[in-house]
Design a protein around this motif. Structure first.
Motif, PDB file in Angstrom:
ATOM      1  N   ASP A 392      -6.970   0.738   3.964  1.00 58.28           N
ATOM      2  CA  ASP A 392      -7.381   0.938   5.347  1.00 58.28           C
ATOM      3  C   ASP A 392      -7.120  -0.331   6.149  1.00 58.28           C
ATOM      4  O   ASP A 392      -7.500  -1.430   5.737  1.00 58.28           O
ATOM      5  N   ASP A 393      -6.466  -0.151   7.280  1.00 60.48           N
ATOM      6  CA  ASP A 393      -6.184  -1.269   8.184  1.00 60.48           C
ATOM      7  C   ASP A 393      -6.863  -0.961   9.508  1.00 60.48           C
ATOM      8  O   ASP A 393      -6.339  -0.230  10.345  1.00 60.48           O
ATOM      9  N   SER A 394      -8.053  -1.511   9.670  1.00 65.42           N
ATOM     10  CA  SER A 394      -8.821  -1.209  10.876  1.00 65.42           C
ATOM     11  C   SER A 394      -8.158  -1.765  12.129  1.00 65.42           C
ATOM     12  O   SER A 394      -8.402  -1.280  13.236  1.00 65.42           O
ATOM     13  N   THR A 395      -7.302  -2.767  11.944  1.00 70.44           N
ATOM     14  CA  THR A 395      -6.579  -3.313  13.085  1.00 70.44           C
ATOM     15  C   THR A 395      -5.520  -2.326  13.554  1.00 70.44           C
ATOM     16  O   THR A 395      -5.319  -2.122  14.755  1.00 70.44           O
ATOM     17  N   GLY A 396      -4.850  -1.684  12.612  1.00 71.97           N
ATOM     18  CA  GLY A 396      -3.908  -0.613  12.929  1.00 71.97           C
ATOM     19  C   GLY A 396      -2.538  -1.103  13.340  1.00 71.97           C
ATOM     20  O   GLY A 396      -2.356  -2.223  13.802  1.00 71.97           O
ATOM     21  N   GLY A 397      -1.565  -0.214  13.129  1.00 75.11           N
ATOM     22  CA  GLY A 397      -0.227  -0.471  13.608  1.00 75.11           C
ATOM     23  C   GLY A 397       0.568  -1.468  12.790  1.00 75.11           C
ATOM     24  O   GLY A 397       1.645  -1.887  13.214  1.00 75.11           O
ATOM     25  N   ARG A 398       0.065  -1.892  11.617  1.00 81.43           N
ATOM     26  CA  ARG A 398       0.780  -2.882  10.823  1.00 81.43           C
ATOM     27  C   ARG A 398       1.432  -2.207   9.617  1.00 81.43           C
ATOM     28  O   ARG A 398       0.888  -1.292   9.013  1.00 81.43           O
ATOM     29  N   ALA A 399       2.606  -2.688   9.239  1.00 76.27           N
ATOM     30  CA  ALA A 399       3.437  -2.005   8.242  1.00 76.27           C
ATOM     31  C   ALA A 399       2.804  -2.023   6.856  1.00 76.27           C
ATOM     32  O   ALA A 399       2.160  -2.989   6.451  1.00 76.27           O
ATOM     33  N   LEU A 400       3.003  -0.932   6.149  1.00 75.97           N
ATOM     34  CA  LEU A 400       2.581  -0.789   4.758  1.00 75.97           C
ATOM     35  C   LEU A 400       3.767  -0.277   3.963  1.00 75.97           C
ATOM     36  O   LEU A 400       4.403   0.696   4.352  1.00 75.97           O
ATOM     37  N   SER A 401       4.088  -0.941   2.840  1.00 76.02           N
ATOM     38  CA  SER A 401       5.225  -0.496   2.041  1.00 76.02           C
ATOM     39  C   SER A 401       4.965  -0.729   0.564  1.00 76.02           C
ATOM     40  O   SER A 401       4.089  -1.514   0.184  1.00 76.02           O
ATOM     41  N   LEU A 402       5.741  -0.022  -0.260  1.00 76.71           N
ATOM     42  CA  LEU A 402       5.650  -0.150  -1.718  1.00 76.71           C
ATOM     43  C   LEU A 402       7.035  -0.415  -2.273  1.00 76.71           C
ATOM     44  O   LEU A 402       8.001   0.228  -1.875  1.00 76.71           O
ATOM     45  N   ASN A 403       7.119  -1.367  -3.192  1.00 77.86           N
ATOM     46  CA  ASN A 403       8.386  -1.648  -3.857  1.00 77.86           C
ATOM     47  C   ASN A 403       8.107  -1.852  -5.345  1.00 77.86           C
ATOM     48  O   ASN A 403       7.045  -2.357  -5.724  1.00 77.86           O
TER      49      ASN A 403
END
Length: 518
Positions: A392-403
């Motif tokens: 959860d990113d309460s700030t929002g709008g920031r990238a999340l990725s998996l590698n």
């Protein structure tokens, strides 16, 4: 006919005496050596069998030494794992105490650091003859038996002892690209609306859009259930109720419930009620009940899906999830990297680990240095058997990725222990979840060593009994029967005396011929 050249009686007596002497010598050898088969000439087949069995008995003596060494090594590791479990349990009590905001967290943190240093000391000292079973991931083997096949060949059998890494090492990330599969085969990112994404987190949460329609009538009952909390309103059209006033009334009643994360607002359309869920990790069941006549109430939109006519559903949690595969295997050295809010976090899997370990390991990695506004939770779907990591990113709008890459060196089983910090609210909350994972890891390690120790003990007792049985078998083949040998000795000694007497008589017969010439 009598002859002075050929004394047949003497020859017979002599041969008889030789046979008696030979049997007497054999019997005396049995008595002196205790064996009826002392060499290959006594009984070649039995002698060969006994020698093979004797070599096996000597081999089992070496195996007993190997099992004793293995038992001692495992016992040290088991004792260390149990000690670490106790220390982690003590650490948990400190972390629980830190959940209160009116305590001296700095002093609690100092106690936690002391316990952590003690755990590191135990890990370093838990070796026997230079072998430490709670560091690293490579399994070892303990020689447990020599299995002779029907064709005479011999194969060594072993007891495998899996190392249980209880270090706090972060591991070394692999740099080799996946072969034969893609990252999506191992895990996919699902947003709050249930869609597979590769882009950004959404902080607005999930919504259910309810629509009032038709013409309300006096006595119509409108009910909305949210997470087991029900609000109802009976329409009073005569008193001036309309779809809008009914909606506004229910909106106020929902907000008055004070359900964490749930907010009801008026939609842009007439008779539209929007219920939002901004809870990080908890979805909320919702159900509506429309009156039998005189108006309708349906869930027209849910979690981004529009055009519905539903009467029940679930408003999803706000957090996005990395849903790990239920089919793909986790290999030693596989490096799972999550990037969130511009920071990357690694967990390197070890031998025999599962997606559960990966999910919990990544959670620990992120919690150790989480970006502002980012919190995590591991989730398990019992119906599908799938493990997920909710971020959860309460700030929002920031990238999340998996590698995912391969070829790394595994993280330690207590990965994240060095980063436990309860001096802040977020740190204390994260530590409480992560310490449970560490206690489970240490407990499983101790249980694994205990199981192996029990097997080694059983095998050691079996080898001892087997050696005794083989010795008894060899004795039955080659040992002399002393009672029988004693009786036979007495008989042969008597036969020998009689044989000597018979030979003496036979040798006197030529003397009798002289009387014929007197």
């Amino acid at each position: 006919m009598s002859s002075i050249l050929t004394n047949t009686s003497a020859m017979v007596a002599l041969q008889t005496l030789k046979g008696i002497n030979s049997n007497l010598a054999t019997t005396q050898s049995e008595i002196s050596t205790g064996k009826s088969v002392g060499s290959a000439k006594d009984n070649a087949a039995v002698w060969a069998i006994s020698k093979v069995m004797e070599s096996d008995v000597k081999g089992f003596a070496g195996i007993s030494d190997s099992l004793a060494l293995g038992d001692s090594t495992v016992a040290v590791a088991q004792n260390a794992a149990e000690t670490i479990t106790d220390l982690l349990t003590d650490m948990k009590s400190k972390i629980v105490a830190a959940q209160e905001s009116n305590v001296d967290r700095d002093k609690i943190q100092a106690d936690i650091v002391a316990l952590r240093e003690q755990i590191n000391s135990v890990v370093g000292a838990a070796q026997f003859n230079g072998l430490n079973l709670i560091e690293g991931t490579d399994a070892i083997t303990v020689l447990s038996s020599l299995d002779r096949q029907t064709d005479g060949s011999v194969q060594a059998a072993h007891i495998n002892v899996a190392r249980q890494d209880l270090t706090a090492s972060a591991g070394i990330a692999g740099t080799t690209a996946l072969s034969g599969m893609t990252v999506a085969d191992l895990g996919t990112i699902t947003d709050a609306n249930g869609a597979t994404v590769t882009a950004t987190s959404v902080a607005t949460g999930s919504v259910a859009q309810l629509q009032f329609a038709g013409t309300a009538a006096d006595g119509n009952v409108y009910s909305i259930d949210i997470g087991g909390n029900t609000v109802s309103y009976t329409a009073d059209v005569t008193g001036g109720d309309t779809d809008t006033t009914i909606r506004d009334t229910l909106q106020g009643m929902i907000n008055a419930l004070g359900i964490e994360g749930i907010t009801a607002t008026a939609g842009t359309n007439t008779g539209e009620l929007v219920i939002s869920n901004t809870s990080s990790f908890e979805g909320m069941n919702i159900g509506v009940q429309a009156p039998a006549s005189g108006g309708t109430l349906v869930i027209e939109e849910l979690n981004g899906v529009t055009g519905l006519t539903a009467t029940s559903g679930t408003i999803a949690q706000r957090a996005e999830t990395i849903d790990f595969s239920t089919a793909a295997a986790v290999n030693d050295g596989d490096t799972y990297k999550v990037t969130v809010a511009g920071q990357s976090f690694n967990y390197i899997a070890g031998a025999g680990e599962t997606m559960e370990d990966v999910a919990k390991g990544l959670k620990t990695a992120i919690d150790s240095n989480a970006p502002s506004g980012v919190t995590t939770q591991t989730q398990y779907n019992e119906s599908t058997g799938q493990w997920s990591l909710a971020i959860d990113d309460s700030t929002g709008g920031r990238a999340l990725s998996l590698n995912v890459t391969t070829g790394g060196t595994a993280s330690g089983g207590l990965f994240g222990l060095d980063n436990i910090d309860v001096t802040t609210d977020a740190g204390a909350e994260a530590a409480l979840a992560n310490i449970e994972t560490m206690i489970d890891t240490a407990t499983e390690a101790a249980a694994s060593f205990g199981s192996v120790a029990g097997r080694i003990e059983t095998q050691s007792a079996f080898i001892s009994n087997l050696s005794d049985s083989m010795k008894a078998g060899i004795g039955a083949l080659v040992d002399a029967d002393m009672e029988e040998a004693s009786a036979r000795l007495q008989a042969l000694q008597t036969q020998q005396q009689l044989g000597i007497q018979a030979l003496s008589i036979a040798n006197q017969q030529p003397q009798n011929i002289l009387s014929l010439f007197k």
